[in-house]
Design a protein around this motif. Structure first.
Motif, short mmCIF file in Angstrom:
data_model
loop_
_atom_site.label_atom_id
_atom_site.label_comp_id
_atom_site.label_asym_id
_atom_site.label_seq_id
_atom_site.Cartn_x
_atom_site.Cartn_y
_atom_site.Cartn_z
N LEU A 1 -13.63 -14.79 -4.52
CA LEU A 1 -12.24 -15.24 -4.66
C LEU A 1 -11.31 -14.04 -4.81
O LEU A 1 -10.25 -13.98 -4.19
CB LEU A 1 -12.16 -16.14 -5.90
CG LEU A 1 -11.15 -17.28 -5.89
CD1 LEU A 1 -11.33 -18.19 -4.69
CD2 LEU A 1 -11.27 -18.09 -7.18
N ALA A 2 -11.72 -13.06 -5.64
CA ALA A 2 -10.92 -11.85 -5.85
C ALA A 2 -10.79 -11.08 -4.54
O ALA A 2 -9.69 -10.63 -4.18
CB ALA A 2 -11.55 -10.97 -6.93
N GLN B 1 -5.80 -11.25 1.49
CA GLN B 1 -4.52 -11.94 1.74
C GLN B 1 -3.34 -11.02 1.46
O GLN B 1 -2.40 -10.92 2.26
CB GLN B 1 -4.44 -13.19 0.83
CG GLN B 1 -3.25 -14.08 1.08
CD GLN B 1 -2.89 -14.90 -0.15
OE1 GLN B 1 -2.48 -14.38 -1.19
NE2 GLN B 1 -3.04 -16.21 -0.04
N GLN B 2 -3.39 -10.31 0.33
CA GLN B 2 -2.29 -9.42 -0.07
C GLN B 2 -2.19 -8.23 0.88
O GLN B 2 -1.09 -7.82 1.25
CB GLN B 2 -2.49 -8.94 -1.51
CG GLN B 2 -2.34 -10.04 -2.55
CD GLN B 2 -0.98 -10.71 -2.48
OE1 GLN B 2 0.06 -10.06 -2.59
NE2 GLN B 2 -0.96 -12.01 -2.28
N THR B 3 -3.35 -7.68 1.27
CA THR B 3 -3.35 -6.54 2.19
C THR B 3 -2.69 -6.92 3.51
O THR B 3 -1.91 -6.16 4.08
CB THR B 3 -4.80 -6.08 2.48
OG1 THR B 3 -5.41 -5.72 1.26
CG2 THR B 3 -4.82 -4.88 3.40
N ILE C 1 1.02 -6.97 3.05
CA ILE C 1 1.55 -5.61 2.92
C ILE C 1 1.55 -4.92 4.28
O ILE C 1 2.52 -4.25 4.66
CB ILE C 1 0.71 -4.80 1.89
CG1 ILE C 1 0.94 -5.35 0.47
CG2 ILE C 1 1.04 -3.31 1.94
CD1 ILE C 1 0.00 -4.79 -0.58
N GLN D 1 -6.96 1.57 1.94
CA GLN D 1 -8.33 1.52 2.47
C GLN D 1 -8.52 0.30 3.36
O GLN D 1 -9.09 0.40 4.45
CB GLN D 1 -9.34 1.49 1.31
CG GLN D 1 -9.44 2.82 0.56
CD GLN D 1 -10.34 2.75 -0.65
OE1 GLN D 1 -10.62 1.67 -1.16
NE2 GLN D 1 -10.77 3.90 -1.14
N ASP E 1 -10.99 -12.30 -1.52
CA ASP E 1 -10.14 -13.10 -0.63
C ASP E 1 -8.66 -12.86 -0.94
O ASP E 1 -7.84 -12.72 -0.04
CB ASP E 1 -10.51 -14.58 -0.83
CG ASP E 1 -9.76 -15.47 0.12
OD1 ASP E 1 -9.99 -15.34 1.32
OD2 ASP E 1 -8.93 -16.28 -0.33
N PHE E 2 -8.33 -12.78 -2.23
CA PHE E 2 -6.94 -12.52 -2.64
C PHE E 2 -6.50 -11.13 -2.17
O PHE E 2 -5.39 -10.96 -1.65
CB PHE E 2 -6.82 -12.64 -4.17
CG PHE E 2 -5.45 -12.32 -4.71
CD1 PHE E 2 -4.34 -13.06 -4.35
CD2 PHE E 2 -5.28 -11.27 -5.61
CE1 PHE E 2 -3.07 -12.77 -4.86
CE2 PHE E 2 -4.02 -10.97 -6.13
CZ PHE E 2 -2.91 -11.73 -5.75
N ILE E 3 -7.38 -10.15 -2.32
CA ILE E 3 -7.07 -8.78 -1.88
C ILE E 3 -6.82 -8.75 -0.37
O ILE E 3 -5.87 -8.12 0.10
CB ILE E 3 -8.20 -7.80 -2.29
CG1 ILE E 3 -8.18 -7.60 -3.80
CG2 ILE E 3 -8.06 -6.45 -1.58
CD1 ILE E 3 -9.29 -6.73 -4.35
N HIS F 1 -0.79 0.91 -2.74
CA HIS F 1 -1.98 1.09 -3.58
C HIS F 1 -3.18 1.55 -2.74
O HIS F 1 -3.33 1.13 -1.59
CB HIS F 1 -2.29 -0.25 -4.25
CG HIS F 1 -3.24 -0.17 -5.39
ND1 HIS F 1 -4.59 0.00 -5.23
CD2 HIS F 1 -3.03 -0.22 -6.72
CE1 HIS F 1 -5.17 0.03 -6.42
NE2 HIS F 1 -4.25 -0.11 -7.35
N THR F 2 -4.03 2.40 -3.32
CA THR F 2 -5.23 2.91 -2.62
C THR F 2 -6.06 1.78 -2.00
O THR F 2 -6.57 1.93 -0.88
CB THR F 2 -6.14 3.67 -3.63
OG1 THR F 2 -5.33 4.56 -4.36
CG2 THR F 2 -7.23 4.44 -2.92
N VAL F 3 -6.22 0.68 -2.72
CA VAL F 3 -7.04 -0.43 -2.21
C VAL F 3 -6.43 -0.99 -0.93
O VAL F 3 -7.14 -1.25 0.05
CB VAL F 3 -7.19 -1.53 -3.29
CG1 VAL F 3 -7.81 -2.79 -2.71
CG2 VAL F 3 -8.03 -1.01 -4.45
N ALA F 4 -5.10 -1.14 -0.92
CA ALA F 4 -4.42 -1.63 0.30
C ALA F 4 -4.56 -0.61 1.41
O ALA F 4 -4.83 -0.97 2.56
CB ALA F 4 -2.96 -1.93 -0.01
#
Lengths: 328, 328
Positions: free
Chosen positions: A229-230, A236-238, A241, A265, A232-234, A260-263
């Motif tokens: 779920l987490a 969606q947000q990426t 962005i 990557q 999937d949210f990342i 953000h680094t996660v986005a």
């Protein structure tokens, strides 16, 4: 928490309906307990869902005894009235240039074979017999190797052509199904050998965790569901962005470097995948691209010999280099 | 991958500088190897950073031998010229209404004691001696119990008043530091007992994983670092999403119901924390609130007897109910 089924149900509860009616499904059949269970479960739905089922068996020829498995598959499919495609590994037109383990090469070969059968029958899906314990073992394989969040979410129930209808079944439920329906299966001796990482996890790590807390399996399934779920949210947000920084000229560099680094990557992974570039996601690869975008005075950088990153003052883009064969 | 230090350095590399100069720091000192190492490491920085260091030791009185630990702490602090506050558990003014394990009660008691010492000295931080192995054990404790992504990110290096300067030190590095500096410490016998979940993980689960792949510790640290980054991104995104739906009348219900489950859960957690409501985050709690927001025809719902959720057609808000003592 993922739902569990009762063995008496013909199919596991499946909110996303991975088995679609009126479709052709290739079933990967090794002759072992899991795939035998899967084939019978799907056949029990054949009429109701109007499925065309074709079994596919790859004879690895690694052991003399693999002939027994092939024979068992033939008899079983004959009794079920299911078409069976059998191929020997030596007959497979597949050039292995992989340096991984024998286990990994085997997996790639099977995938190649299943996909060729799927193409031959114009199939809609390839069903594999992965179950809850496989999912748990995959979690620990990835944990032992060092993993991203995505890696820890495990095997997907649906992944391109591949579907895994038994992913929420426990091994016990599979064995009970086979017992209740009086079904024969073949036991692969290599399955218990400590030579494979997966088996070392199955034989030593999982029992140690179970002995520490016997609710472990149930809780791991619940944890993996939360991680999915987490993730999937990342994703969606990426995606959102990425839309804000994408222009016809490419990705806006200033906006990209400010996120953000996660986005960052995830956006780079998406760009590489969209270009059809084969790569292994790694911190090293990410750092190399970031160094080029942040610091390099050059406006081009080549990755993996076939991937070109271009930038001007404000935008960057990634494209695949197509090699032209001079002999043509 | 988190950086590792050489034992000869006086302090671990710390990009976020959790040890601020010119501050007063309470050091939780059990007399065991980890906290003895921490106290000496901080004392080695005392002059350079102008730190005021006060050690705090809670005598649990669970065993006769705990007197030896208290005595060891007294001698050590005396030699180091560090103030030491010792208290016996029976002298502590703390009403335990906790049904958890003895280990958990002990942890709460120590926290209460450290915080009272911090208040007494107007300290800026409470330093605890958690290290890399504690972090790994915490990962598995949470995995065994079922965990969210946040849970799997482990113990935080800085968490309110609490700081953990040794969090990136391995146990081996701590033992080497003690050996090289010829430091005495006390070994708690309960630390090895299988009665505690943490010890069962330390004695059985971690060795099984290490035997399966000896790069496991390094890779787990790297994985936890990636999970922390993913969690940080989710927090950042949730915060942005929350801003878009927050109005003076409360949270816009339509926008809230339209957002991703992960954002919904995080927003509800933030609202409950902002109101100062004590709660255990759970799927059940989340479902209860979602049911009220989606379906209930009522405009009020009480949680935990001290938490009120109010909604009208478009907005909802959460507030803490303050009980008025009728005897006053």
């Amino acid at each position: 928490m993922l739902s569990r089924r009762h063995v008496s149900d013909p199919l596991p509860p499946d909110p996303n309906s991975i088995i679609q009616p009126h479709t052709t499904i290739i079933v990967g059949l090794s002759g072992g307990p899991d795939s035998v269970c899967l084939l019978h479960v799907l056949c029990s739905q054949k009429k109701e869902l109007n499925l065309q089922i074709i079994a596919a068996h790859l004879d690895h020829e690694w052991q003399e005894s693999s002939k027994i498995a092939a024979e068992l598959c033939k008899n079983m499919c004959n009794n079920l009235g299911v078409d069976l495609v059998i191929k020997k590994l030596s007959e497979l037109e597949f050039d292995v240039k992989w340096n991984g383990s024998q286990e990994e090469v085997g997996r790639l070969m099977r995938r190649h074979f299943f996909q060729s059968v799927a193409q031959q029958y114009q199939a809609h899906a390839i069903a594999l017999a992965h179950h809850e314990q496989d999912q748990h073992e995959t979690f620990f394989i990835r944990l032992l190797r060092g993993s991203s969040l995505k890696g820890l979410t495990g095997i997907q129930k649906k992944d391109g052509l591949y579907i895994r209808p038994l992913l929420h079944w426990s091994k016990n439920q599979i064995m009970q199904y086979l017992h209740e329906n009086n079904l024969n299966y073949y036991t692969d001796q290599t399955n218990t050998s400590d030579a494979y990482l997966r088996n070392r996890i199955r034989n030593h790590v999982i029992p140690a965790l179970h002995a520490t807390d016997n609710r472990f399996e149930k809780n791991l399934t619940s944890t993996m569901s939360q991680l999915s779920l987490a993730h999937d949210f990342i994703e969606q947000q990426t995606c959102k962005i990425m839309q804000t920084m994408t222009t016809p000229q490419g990705i806006n560099i200033a906006l990209f470097l400010d996120t953000h680094t996660v986005a960052q990557q995830n956006i780079l992974l998406r760009l590489l995948i969209m270009c059809g570039i084969s790569f292994t996601p790694s911190q090293k690869l990410f750092n190399e691209i970031m160094r080029f975008l942040k610091k390099s005075s050059k406006n081009k950088h080549t990755l993996y010999q076939n991937c070109l990153i271009k930038k001007d003052k404000n935008y960057f883009s990634i494209e695949k280099l197509i090699k032209i064969d001079k002999n043509l």
